[in-house]
Design a protein around this motif. Structure first.
Motif, PDB file in Angstrom:
ATOM      1  N   VAL A 624       0.837  -1.206   0.000  1.00 41.52           N
ATOM      2  CA  VAL A 624       0.000   0.000   0.000  1.00 41.52           C
ATOM      3  C   VAL A 624       0.869   1.253   0.000  1.00 41.52           C
ATOM      4  O   VAL A 624       0.557   2.238  -0.689  1.00 41.52           O
ATOM      5  CB  VAL A 624      -0.961  -0.016   1.211  1.00 41.52           C
ATOM      6  N   LEU A 625       1.982   1.235   0.746  1.00 46.73           N
ATOM      7  CA  LEU A 625       2.897   2.377   0.699  1.00 46.73           C
ATOM      8  C   LEU A 625       3.449   2.574  -0.706  1.00 46.73           C
ATOM      9  O   LEU A 625       3.657   3.712  -1.153  1.00 46.73           O
ATOM     10  CB  LEU A 625       4.046   2.170   1.693  1.00 46.73           C
ATOM     11  N   GLU A 626       3.674   1.483  -1.411  1.00 48.26           N
ATOM     12  CA  GLU A 626       4.137   1.582  -2.799  1.00 48.26           C
ATOM     13  C   GLU A 626       3.054   2.191  -3.683  1.00 48.26           C
ATOM     14  O   GLU A 626       3.342   3.001  -4.572  1.00 48.26           O
ATOM     15  CB  GLU A 626       4.528   0.195  -3.297  1.00 48.26           C
ATOM     16  N   LEU A 627       1.794   1.821  -3.431  1.00 48.44           N
ATOM     17  CA  LEU A 627       0.683   2.424  -4.167  1.00 48.44           C
ATOM     18  C   LEU A 627       0.613   3.927  -3.923  1.00 48.44           C
ATOM     19  O   LEU A 627       0.329   4.708  -4.827  1.00 48.44           O
ATOM     20  CB  LEU A 627      -0.639   1.780  -3.732  1.00 48.44           C
ATOM     21  N   LEU A 628       0.867   4.332  -2.683  1.00 48.69           N
ATOM     22  CA  LEU A 628       0.761   5.736  -2.309  1.00 48.69           C
ATOM     23  C   LEU A 628       1.919   6.567  -2.843  1.00 48.69           C
ATOM     24  O   LEU A 628       1.724   7.685  -3.317  1.00 48.69           O
ATOM     25  CB  LEU A 628       0.713   5.860  -0.784  1.00 48.69           C
ATOM     26  N   GLU A 644      13.630   4.158  -6.516  1.00 50.57           N
ATOM     27  CA  GLU A 644      13.832   3.068  -5.580  1.00 50.57           C
ATOM     28  C   GLU A 644      14.199   3.590  -4.200  1.00 50.57           C
ATOM     29  O   GLU A 644      14.986   4.514  -4.048  1.00 50.57           O
ATOM     30  CB  GLU A 644      14.948   2.129  -6.076  1.00 50.57           C
ATOM     31  N   ILE A 645      13.629   3.012  -3.180  1.00 49.64           N
ATOM     32  CA  ILE A 645      13.908   3.386  -1.800  1.00 49.64           C
ATOM     33  C   ILE A 645      14.362   2.133  -1.072  1.00 49.64           C
ATOM     34  O   ILE A 645      13.630   1.146  -1.010  1.00 49.64           O
ATOM     35  CB  ILE A 645      12.643   3.957  -1.125  1.00 49.64           C
ATOM     36  N   PRO A 646      15.589   2.104  -0.523  1.00 50.90           N
ATOM     37  CA  PRO A 646      16.086   0.888   0.139  1.00 50.90           C
ATOM     38  C   PRO A 646      15.165   0.414   1.259  1.00 50.90           C
ATOM     39  O   PRO A 646      14.994  -0.763   1.457  1.00 50.90           O
ATOM     40  CB  PRO A 646      17.454   1.321   0.669  1.00 50.90           C
ATOM     41  N   ASP A 647      14.575   1.319   2.043  1.00 49.15           N
ATOM     42  CA  ASP A 647      13.654   0.941   3.093  1.00 49.15           C
ATOM     43  C   ASP A 647      12.468   1.892   3.039  1.00 49.15           C
ATOM     44  O   ASP A 647      12.475   2.959   3.651  1.00 49.15           O
ATOM     45  CB  ASP A 647      14.347   0.994   4.457  1.00 49.15           C
ATOM     46  N   LEU A 648      11.469   1.512   2.285  1.00 48.42           N
ATOM     47  CA  LEU A 648      10.325   2.390   2.044  1.00 48.42           C
ATOM     48  C   LEU A 648       9.586   2.705   3.333  1.00 48.42           C
ATOM     49  O   LEU A 648       9.147   3.838   3.557  1.00 48.42           O
ATOM     50  CB  LEU A 648       9.383   1.729   1.034  1.00 48.42           C
ATOM     51  N   VAL A 649       9.437   1.710   4.216  1.00 48.79           N
ATOM     52  CA  VAL A 649       8.698   1.916   5.464  1.00 48.79           C
ATOM     53  C   VAL A 649       9.391   2.977   6.317  1.00 48.79           C
ATOM     54  O   VAL A 649       8.755   3.922   6.810  1.00 48.79           O
ATOM     55  CB  VAL A 649       8.573   0.590   6.241  1.00 48.79           C
ATOM     56  N   ARG A 650      10.704   2.845   6.481  1.00 46.56           N
ATOM     57  CA  ARG A 650      11.441   3.797   7.307  1.00 46.56           C
ATOM     58  C   ARG A 650      11.407   5.189   6.690  1.00 46.56           C
ATOM     59  O   ARG A 650      11.305   6.194   7.401  1.00 46.56           O
ATOM     60  CB  ARG A 650      12.884   3.317   7.462  1.00 46.56           C
ATOM     61  N   TRP A 651      11.483   5.247   5.377  1.00 44.71           N
ATOM     62  CA  TRP A 651      11.458   6.531   4.680  1.00 44.71           C
ATOM     63  C   TRP A 651      10.136   7.261   4.914  1.00 44.71           C
ATOM     64  O   TRP A 651      10.112   8.464   5.193  1.00 44.71           O
ATOM     65  CB  TRP A 651      11.701   6.306   3.192  1.00 44.71           C
TER      66      TRP A 651
END
Length: 713
Positions: A624-628, A644-651
Motif C-alpha cells: 500500500v505504501l508503494e501504491l501511495l 527506488e527506496i532501500p527501506d520504504l517503510v522507514r522513509w
C-alpha cells in the motif's frame, strides 16, 4: 619612552584582535548563535564530525549539517533541527527556545541526559518534538502545551518519571502522543481525552501507571492503529466505552492487573486474544477462560445469567460411573452409524470416477463433490478428486476439473497454443487458449513427489475450495509421476508491479487515486477472506505487487497462495524444460526471475520462521505504501535509483516524523487529485499500522478491510 611605545603597540594589537573576534561573532545571525549553544552543550569526542561545518564565521547557519531554514520577510530563519542517531552526549540547552520559527526538533536516538528545559517551549512554532531513545530524566514538563500547534510528541524510551499533568488537556492539536518505556506513574488522567479531537496515536505502554482505565478514552473518535496501555499496573474492569472507539483501532492491554469480563460491544468484537494476555483476573471471549456462573452466557452477552445453577455438593462416585458409561455407549453408537453410512456410499453403484479419461462438467453428485463454504451457495458443487478413488489417475496421469462448469480434456490442453507469462521459484506460468477461445493460466509446479500423491491432492482440494472475487480461481489440476500442473483463470491486465512501474522498459499507465484505492480495497478483502473465512484460514506468505493480478477494470486478484506447500511436495525444480509440458509447448522462452522479495516482515527474515497472518499484514502494508508513493522497496542496479527506496517503510515514517508536506511523500502522479487528500492521509495511517515492527501491534486484515470499505463511499 621606548617601553611606553611598545606597551601601546601591544594594547592596540589586543584591542584589534578583540574587535575582529567580536565582529565575526556578531556577523552570525541570532539563530546561529542559539545553535552554537547546542554545539557547546554536547560533549565533543575527538572523532566527532557532526558539527564540523558549524562555523561561527558564517553569516547564517542554513548550510550547517542537520539544519533547515526558510525565508521569513527576506531573512533566513531556522525551522528544523535533525541530529538523530548521531551518538551525541550532552544536555539540551534552553537557548533553543529562542528559535521562534523552529518547527521540528529531532534529537532522537542519542545520549542526551538531564531534564527537558522549560524554556524550550518558548519556541511556539514547534509542531514536532522527537526526543525518544535518549537518557532524559525529570518529569513531564507541564508547560509543553503552551506550544499552540504541537502535533507530534514522542518522548518514549527515556527515564522520565512522575505523573502526567492535567495541563496535557491543553494540547488540543496533538496527533501523536508516545510516552512508552519511561517511568511515569500515578493514574492516567481522566476528563481530558474528549478534548483531543485530533489524536491519532496514543502509546502509554511500559510505564508504572496504576488505577483504572479512564472511561473517556472511548471518546477518542479520531484514533487509529493501536491504543497501547500494555505493561503497566492498571486494575479494575475494562470500561465498555472503549467499544465506542473506531473499529479500526486495536487494543493492547497486555500485562496489567485488569479483572472481570471483557465487554463484547463495538470495537471489542474485532480484538484477538493477544490484546488481553497476562491479566490473570480477566475472563470472557476472546480469552479461553470462562467467567464462571455469574457471568456465563453467550459471547455477545456476558451478563446473561445461567439457566441452570449447579448444586454445591458434588456428584456421587456411582453416578459419575453411570454417566461415563452412557457417554461411551452413545459415542460408540454414533461411530457405528458413521461407518455404516460411509460403506453404503462407497459401495453405491453410482460411485464416481474422477480419472482424467472422462469429460468434465458432468452431473454426478457423489463423493467427488464438495459443497461451497463460508457464505457460498451450498447447493453449488465442485467435482474434485478423492485420493483413495484415483489409483488409475496416479498411474496414468489425470486431468481433474475442480469446477463442474469447466469442461475440457487433456488432449485439448496439449493442442492449444501457449506462451510463457512468467517464471519464478514457484514454476513457469503459461497462457493457454483453449479450443473454445477461453484463455487459462497453466502453472508447472514440479516433476517429483510421486510418493506424496494423496498429500498433493489434499492441498489442491483445499485451494480449490477458496472462492472469492478478489482471489484467482483454481479450475483444474493435472497429476502424473513426471508432471504436475495447475490450471486457473487467466487475468488479462498484467500485475500491479507492471501497472505501477511499467514492464520491459515501457512506461506504466497512470493509475488514478480511485483506481489505487480500488486495488487496495479488493486486495484487503481477498486477504481478509483467506485469513478469516477460507476453509484452512490460509496464510499467503508472499504478498507483493507481482502477485496481485489486475483485470480490465483494474479489480485485483490475489494469486500464488498455497503454492509453497505444493512446491515442497512435488520436490523437483519446476522450471526445467523436460516433461509433458516442456515437450508439448513450442513457445517456451527464457524469462527473468523475480527480484529479491523486500516485502517481508522483519520477523520473516529470520531463517526457520513459520509464516503467520501478521506476515501478510506487513507485506500488504508495504504494498500500500508503494501504491501511495509510487516508489518500490526493491533496490535493483538495473533500474533508476530515483524510483527506488532501500527501506520504504522507514522513509515514510521519517517523513511523517519530520512533518514533511504530503507532496514530498505521495506519488507525483496523484498531486492533481486534491479532493483525495483526506483519503490519502487515512490510507497512509492504515499502511503504517500494518507495518509496525511488532507483529502484535499490527491489525487483523478484517479490520484493515473494514477501514478501507469506509473510504471513498
Amino acid at each position: 619612552m621606548m617601553e611606553n611605545n611598545l606597551l601601546f603597540l601591544v594594547l592596540d594589537l589586543v584591542l584589534f584582535l578583540h574587535f575582529q573576534v567580536s565582529f565575526r561573532a556578531f556577523s552570525l545571525s541570532p539563530d546561529g548563535l542559539s545553535l552554537l549553544s547546542l554545539k557547546s552543550a554536547v560533549d565533543q569526542s575527538p572523532d566527532s564530525s557532526v558539527f564540523s561545518d558549524w562555523n561561527e564565521d558564517d553569516s547564517t547557519p542554513c548550510r550547517w549539517s542537520g539544519i533547515s531554514c526558510m525565508n521569513v520577510s527576506g531573512d533566513p530563519r531556522v525551522v528544523g533541527i535533525a541530529l538523530s542517531g548521531k551518538n551525541l552526549h550532552g544536555y539540551i540547552p534552553s537557548e533553543l527556545g529562542s528559535l521562534v520559527y523552529l518547527r521540528r526538533l529531532n534529537l532522537h536516538n542519542n545520549n542526551f541526559y538531564g531534564s527537558i528545559p522549560e524554556q524550550l517551549f518558548n519556541a511556539t512554532s514547534l509542531h514536532s518534538l522527537f526526543l525518544y531513545s535518549n537518557n532524559l530524566s525529570g518529569s513531564f514538563p507541564p508547560s509543553i502545551c503552551n506550544i499552540p500547534r504541537l502535533q507530534n510528541l514522542d518522548l518514549s524510551n527515556n527515564s522520565l518519571a512522575g505523573p502526567i499533568p492535567d495541563e496535557l488537556k491543553n494540547c488540543k492539536q496533538l496527533q501523536h502522543l508516545i510516552l512508552a518505556r519511561n517511568q511515569f506513574d500515578g493514574e492516567i488522567p481522566s476528563g481530558m481525552w474528549s478534548r483531543m479531537d485530533n489524536l491519532l496515536q496514543l502509546d502509554l505502554s511500559s510505564n508504572d501507571f496504576s488505577g483504572s482505565i479512564p472511561e473517556d478514552l472511548g471518546e477518542l473518535k479520531t484514533l487509529t492503529g493501536t491504543l497501547n496501555l500494555s505493561f503497566n499496573h492498571l486494575s479494575g474492569k475494562i470500561p465498555k466505552t472503549l467499544g465506542d472507539l473506531p473499529v479500526t483501532v486495536s487494543f493492547d492491554l497486555r500485562s496489567n492487573n485488569l479483572s472481570g469480563s471483557i465487554p463484547q460491544t463495538g470495537s471489542f468484537a474485532n480484538q484477538g486474544p493477544t490484546a488481553f494476555l497476562n491479566n490473570p483476573d480477566l475472563c470472557g471471549f476472546p480469552l479461553q477462560k470462562s467467567c464462571g456462573n455469574s457471568e456465563r452466557g453467550s459471547p455477545g452477552n456476558p451478563d446473561t445469567k445461567p439457566s441452570y445453577t449447579a448444586p454445591r455438593k458434588g456428584l456421587s462416585a456411582g453416578l459419575i460411573v453411570l454417566i461415563s458409561a452412557a457417554d461411551a455407549a452413545g459415542v460408540a453408537f454414533i461411530g457405528l452409524i458413521i461407518v455404516y453410512i460411509y460403506w453404503r456410499r462407497k459401495d453405491d453403484s453410482n460411485g464416481c470416477s474422477c480419472t482424467a479419461k472422462r469429460k468434465f462438467g458432468g452431473n454426478q453428485k457423489d463423493l467427488c463433490s464438495f459443497p461451497c463454504m463460508n457464505g457460498q451457495d451450498k447447493n453449488e458443487e465442485s467435482e474434485m478428486e478423492e485420493p483413495e478413488n484415483s489409483d488409475r489417475s496416479k498411474e496414468e496421469g489425470g486431468l481433474v476439473a475442480i469446477d463442474k462448469g469447466f469442461t475440457f480434456e487433456l488432449d485439448e490442453l496439449l493442442r492449444a497454443s501457449a506462451y510463457v507469462l512468467g517464471k519464478s521459484g514457484l514454476g513457469i506460468v503459461y497462457k493457454v487458449v483453449l479450443g473454445n477461445g477461453i484463455p487459462v493460466a497453466v502453472r508447472r509446479v514440479g516433476e517429483g513427489g510421486e510418493q506424496r500423491y494423496k498429500e498433493f491432492v489434499a492441498e489442491v482440494q483445499a485451494i480449490g475450495r477458496v472462492k472469492h472475487p478478489n482471489i484467482v480461481k483454481l479450475r483444474a489440476y493435472y497429476w502424473a509421476p513426471d508432471e504436475k500442473l495447475l490450471i486457473s483463470d487467466f487475468i488479462s491486465n498484467g500485475n500491479l508491479a507492471s501497472a505501477l512501474h511499467g514492464r520491459n522498459g515501457q512506461p506504466s499507465s497512470v493509475l488514478s487515486w480511485s483506481t489505487r484505492l480500488r486495488i487496495a480495497k479488493g486486495t484487503a478483502r481477498g486477504l481478509a477472506y483467506l485469513h478469516e473465512c477460507s476453509p484452512r484460514k490460509f496464510v499467503h506468505g508472499d504478498i507483493k505487487p507481482s502477485n496481485i493480478l489486475l483485470d480490465n477494470d483494474f479489480q485485483p486478484h490475489i494469486s500464488d497462495f498455497g503454492l509453497n506447500r505444493l512446491i515442497s511436495i512435488t520436490g523437483d525444480n519446476p522450471s526445467s524444460s523436460g516433461g509433458l509440458i516442456g515437450g508439448a509447448f513450442s513457445y517456451l522462452k527464457s524469462v527473468q526471475t523475480e527480484r529479491t522479495n523486500n516485502y517481508c516482515a522483519p520477523e520473516a527474515r529470520t531463517p526457520g520462521g513459520r509464516p503467520t497472518q501478521k506476515w501478510d499484514v506487513y507485506s500488504f502494508g508495504v504494498m500500500v505504501l508503494e501504491l501511495l508513493t509510487g516508489k518500490s522497496p526493491e533496490l535493483s542496479p538495473n533500474t533508476s535509483t530515483s524510483l527506488e527506496i532501500p527501506d520504504l517503510v522507514r522513509w515514510v515514517r521519517k517523513g511523517f516524523e519530520e512533518a514533511k508536506p504530503l507532496s514530498d511523500l505521495v506519488d507525483p502522479a496523484l498531486l492533481q487529485e486534491v479532493h483525495a487528500k483526506k483519503e490519502v492521509l487515512a490510507v497512509f495511517h492504515v499502511a503504517l499500522a500494518c507495518t509496525e515492527s511488532d507483529p502484535e501491534l499490527r491489525p487483523r486484515m478484517k479490520t484493515v478491510s473494514e477501514s478501507f470499505d469506509r473510504m471513498g463511499s
